[in-house]
Design a protein around this motif. Sequence first.
Motif, short mmCIF file in Angstrom:
data_model
loop_
_atom_site.label_atom_id
_atom_site.label_comp_id
_atom_site.label_asym_id
_atom_site.label_seq_id
_atom_site.Cartn_x
_atom_site.Cartn_y
_atom_site.Cartn_z
N PRO A 8 0.82 -1.22 0.00
CA PRO A 8 0.00 0.00 0.00
C PRO A 8 0.85 1.26 0.00
O PRO A 8 0.47 2.28 -0.56
N ALA A 9 2.00 1.20 0.67
CA ALA A 9 2.90 2.35 0.73
C ALA A 9 4.32 1.84 0.98
O ALA A 9 4.52 0.74 1.51
N TYR A 10 5.29 2.66 0.57
CA TYR A 10 6.69 2.31 0.77
C TYR A 10 7.37 3.40 1.60
O TYR A 10 6.99 4.58 1.50
N PRO A 11 8.34 3.05 2.41
CA PRO A 11 9.02 4.07 3.22
C PRO A 11 9.86 5.00 2.35
O PRO A 11 10.28 4.62 1.25
N LYS A 12 10.08 6.20 2.83
CA LYS A 12 10.94 7.15 2.15
C LYS A 12 12.39 6.82 2.52
O LYS A 12 12.80 6.98 3.67
N LEU A 13 13.16 6.37 1.54
CA LEU A 13 14.53 5.93 1.80
C LEU A 13 15.54 6.98 1.35
O LEU A 13 15.33 7.66 0.33
N ARG A 14 16.63 7.10 2.09
CA ARG A 14 17.73 7.98 1.65
C ARG A 14 18.39 7.42 0.41
O ARG A 14 18.76 8.16 -0.50
N PHE A 15 18.57 6.10 0.37
CA PHE A 15 19.19 5.46 -0.80
C PHE A 15 19.00 3.96 -0.69
O PHE A 15 18.65 3.41 0.36
N ILE A 16 19.21 3.30 -1.82
CA ILE A 16 19.27 1.84 -1.92
C ILE A 16 20.67 1.50 -2.41
O ILE A 16 21.18 2.15 -3.33
N ARG A 17 21.29 0.51 -1.82
CA ARG A 17 22.67 0.15 -2.20
C ARG A 17 22.70 -1.23 -2.84
O ARG A 17 21.97 -2.14 -2.41
N SER A 18 23.54 -1.39 -3.86
CA SER A 18 23.71 -2.69 -4.51
C SER A 18 25.19 -3.01 -4.59
O SER A 18 26.01 -2.14 -4.92
N CYS A 19 25.53 -4.27 -4.29
CA CYS A 19 26.94 -4.66 -4.29
C CYS A 19 27.04 -6.17 -4.45
O CYS A 19 26.03 -6.88 -4.48
N SER A 20 28.28 -6.67 -4.61
CA SER A 20 28.63 -8.09 -4.69
C SER A 20 28.49 -8.69 -6.07
O SER A 20 29.00 -9.79 -6.32
N ALA A 21 27.80 -8.03 -6.97
CA ALA A 21 27.69 -8.47 -8.36
C ALA A 21 27.22 -7.27 -9.17
O ALA A 21 26.68 -6.31 -8.63
N SER A 22 27.41 -7.35 -10.48
CA SER A 22 27.05 -6.22 -11.34
C SER A 22 25.54 -6.04 -11.40
O SER A 22 24.78 -7.01 -11.57
N LEU A 23 25.10 -4.80 -11.25
CA LEU A 23 23.68 -4.45 -11.35
C LEU A 23 23.42 -3.86 -12.73
O LEU A 23 24.01 -2.83 -13.09
N ALA A 24 22.55 -4.49 -13.49
CA ALA A 24 22.26 -4.00 -14.83
C ALA A 24 21.60 -2.62 -14.76
O ALA A 24 20.75 -2.38 -13.90
#
Length: 523
Positions: free
Chosen positions: A276-292
Motif C-alpha cells: 500500500p505504501a513504501y518508506p521514504k529511503l535515503r538510498f538503496i545500495r547494490s553490491c557483490s555483483a554487477s547491477l544492470a
Amino acid sequence: MEKLTLTGLLKKTATDFPNNRALSVSGKLDLTHSQLQQLIDEAASLLVASGINPGDVVALSFPNTVEFVVMFLAVIRCRAVAAPLNSAYTDEEFEFYLSDSESKLLIVPQEGIKSAQAAASRLNIPHVTATLSVSDIPKIVLSSKPDSSPESVAALVNDPSDVALFLHTSGTTSRPKGVPLTQLNLAASVSNIKSVYKFTESDSTVIVLPLFHVHGLMTALLSSLLAGGAVALPAAGRFSASTFWADMIAYKATWYTAVPTIHQIILERHCSKPEPAYPKLRFIRSCSASLAPSILSRLEDTFGAPVLEAYAMTEASHLMASNPLPADGVHKAGSVGKPVGQEMAILNEQGIIQGVGEKGEVCIRGLNVTKGYKNNPEANKAAFQFGWFHTGDVGFFDSDGYLHLVGRIKELINRGGEKISPIEVDAVLLSHPGVAQAVAFGVPDEKYGEEINCAVIPREGSDIKEEDVLVFCKKNLASFKVPKKVFITDSVPKTATGKIQRRIVAEHFLAQISMAKVPKFGA
C-alpha cells in the motif's frame, strides 16, 4: 587510523549512544547499544572461561540471529578470531572450512547444526550451543556452562594487528582461499563505509543478507552499529520478500543494501503484490555483483530512492568503490563509483598504471586490505605484486574518476580474439521486459575458441522464447557479442548470498546441452 580497532570503535559508540536502539529481531526483541555491549562483554568472558586464548579461531554457524551478532563480537573482543560459516554447508564443506581455519571451537544455535557438529566431531573440535535468554535481563548462555569472570575480559586490550575475522573467498574460479582480516582492516573499512554513506544515529535498516558474508556483516551490520544507528533482523533469520517491506516500515528504515538477485526479487514482488505504501529511503545500495542499468532504473522509478552501486571484495574487508550520495556527486549507472578510503589504480601486465579510458587490472592498497592469504604462497605471489593487491577484475576509469568494470580476467569471453565482457551482455539481456534474470558465459568452440551462451529466467507471466532473446540481442549488441545459444530456465546456480557463478552455470548447461529440457535447480 592506524591505532584504531573495531572493538574500540564500537565501545565508543555504546558510550556515545547508550540508549539508542541497536539491534532488533522483528516483533520479538529490541536491544540498545549499551545492552548489546554488555552482552558482548559477558559472552567474551564465557569464551575466556572456555579456554579460548588470543589468536584462537572460533567457528560460528548461525542464521541471522542476535546470538550470532553477540558471539561474533565477543570472539573478537577476547582477541580471538571469528570464522563465520554458512549453516547450509554439507558435512564435507564444514570439514574443509573448520580444518583450513584451524578452528579451536565451534558454536552453533540451541537447535544445533548436525552437519557442522558431525564435521567438528571428526576433527576433534569441541562444539557448544549459544542461546539468548530473555526471561529477565538478556544474557547469553553457553551449553558448556563455564564459570566466567568479567575481570578476565577487562584485562584484555585489543590491538590493531589482531586477526579478528577469517573468511574464505567464494572459490568460483579456484579452491577457496583463506582471508585473515585484522582489527585495523575492519576498523578502516567500517569507517570508510560510514563516511561515504553518511550514516548517523538516525539511520536504520533491515538486514537481508547473510551475516557469514562480508557484505551483510560489514555494511549492513557493523557500519550501522558504528554510527549509533539500528539494524533489524527478520524473524525467520533470513530474507523474506513477503515480510521485507513490513519490517522496513515498522523499524523506520532509511536505507537497505542487497545483491542484484534480491533487488530483482523485491521488484518482482512489487509487480505481483505491491505494498500500500513504501518508506521514504535515503538510498538503496547494490553490491557483490554487477547491477544492470535497467534494473537500477526500475528500482529508482519504483521506490523513489537513488540506487548506489558499489564494488567490494573480501580481501578489502568489503568496500573498495562506491557511487556517491546525490548531494556528493552523480551516481552513474554502469559504473561502480569512485574509490573509497584506499588507493586504486588500473595496471597492465607489467605493473604500469594505465590512463583514463585504458583497460587493465583493478589494483588496490590501503588499511582495509589483507596482508595476504593464509598458508597460500602461490596465491599471494600472484595477487600481491608491485606493491598492490591485484583483484582479478578488468576495468577502466572514465574522465570523472568513476570506475567501470568489464569483468573478471578469467570470465572474459575470447571469441576469435575479441575480448567480450559478459557483464555487457548481461545488461542487454536484463533490459528485455520479459527477462527477470540472465547470465552470459563462454563455452568452448572449435571455430572461435570460445562462443557466447546465456541462461535466461523469464519474468512472471512471460512466455519469452530463445528466438525472442536472439532477435533482441541482434538489435542491441554488435554481431560478435550475440549469444549463439539461449537456455530458458527457472533458476541458475548461485552462492549463498545470491551471486551468480558463471563458471558453474556454464558447466551445468554444457552438461545438459543435448537434453531437450533444462532441469530445474533446487531453491
